[in-house]
Design an enzyme around this catalytic site. Structure first.
Site, mmCIF file in Angstrom:
data_model
loop_
_atom_site.group_PDB
_atom_site.id
_atom_site.type_symbol
_atom_site.label_atom_id
_atom_site.label_comp_id
_atom_site.label_asym_id
_atom_site.label_seq_id
_atom_site.Cartn_x
_atom_site.Cartn_y
_atom_site.Cartn_z
ATOM 1 N N GLU A 104 0.828 -1.207 0.000
ATOM 2 C CA GLU A 104 0.000 0.000 0.000
ATOM 3 C C GLU A 104 0.865 1.261 0.000
ATOM 4 O OE1 GLU A 104 -3.191 0.268 -0.475
ATOM 5 O OE2 GLU A 104 -3.609 -1.867 -0.393
ATOM 6 N N ASN A 125 1.040 3.828 -3.142
ATOM 7 C CA ASN A 125 0.707 5.247 -2.968
ATOM 8 C C ASN A 125 1.828 6.143 -3.479
ATOM 9 O OD1 ASN A 125 -1.775 4.704 -1.856
ATOM 10 N ND2 ASN A 125 -1.192 5.180 0.237
ATOM 11 N N ARG A 141 -9.651 4.068 -7.413
ATOM 12 C CA ARG A 141 -8.956 3.561 -6.232
ATOM 13 C C ARG A 141 -9.956 3.501 -5.078
ATOM 14 N NH1 ARG A 141 -4.642 1.182 -7.749
ATOM 15 N NH2 ARG A 141 -3.946 1.285 -5.610
#
Length: 144
Positions: A46, A50, A104
């Site tokens: 994650e 990002n 997303r």
């Protein structure tokens, strides 16, 4: 610090798996449970995703993943020098995404917070973002 690792790579989506596998291999000497390892790999995925998607929306830049072992605790820092986050508190809100056109889920920071013991996010618009993940692993039972 018992051991450390520093990995630098271009912000290309295919490098997310490289970071995940490198961190998993790095913590292997701690003999984590499958659950602990899956949680750490997910949090790293994650953070790196990002950095790639949000940190460098219009260009390829560098992502740095640095890990350090301290006993049975690992600290993973994911850093970019991209666009930065204008409002970190807003970015931490479940379902918030700065890139809705990419469909997303906006759950990245929530997932990271769930799977690690401590999450720190430092960011300055135009300068980049630094995400620190800290996870403590259970100690391996003594073998007789």
């Amino acid at each position: 610090m018992d051991n450390y690792l520093r990995l630098v790579f271009p912000s290309r989506s295919e490098n997310e798996s490289l970071a995940r596998v490198a961190v998993a291999s790095f913590v292997a000497p701690l003999d984590p449970t499958m659950e602990e390892l899956t949680e750490l790999k997910t949090a790293v995925s994650e953070a790196v995703t990002n950095a790639i998607i949000h940190g460098y929306p219009d260009e390829i830049g560098e992502v740095v993943v640095a890990c350090a072992l301290h006993g049975n605790r690992v600290q993973v820092v994911v850093e970019d020098r991209g666009v930065g986050i204008p409002d970190v508190d807003l970015a931490k809100q479940p379902m918030y995404t700065s890139r809705p056109e990419l469909e997303r889920s906006g759950m990245g920071m929530t997932i990271m917070e769930t799977f690690v013991d401590k999450l720190e996010v430092e960011s300055k618009p135009g300068e980049g973002t630094r995400v620190t993940l800290i996870k403590t692993f259970r100690t391996a039972p003594d073998v007789m």
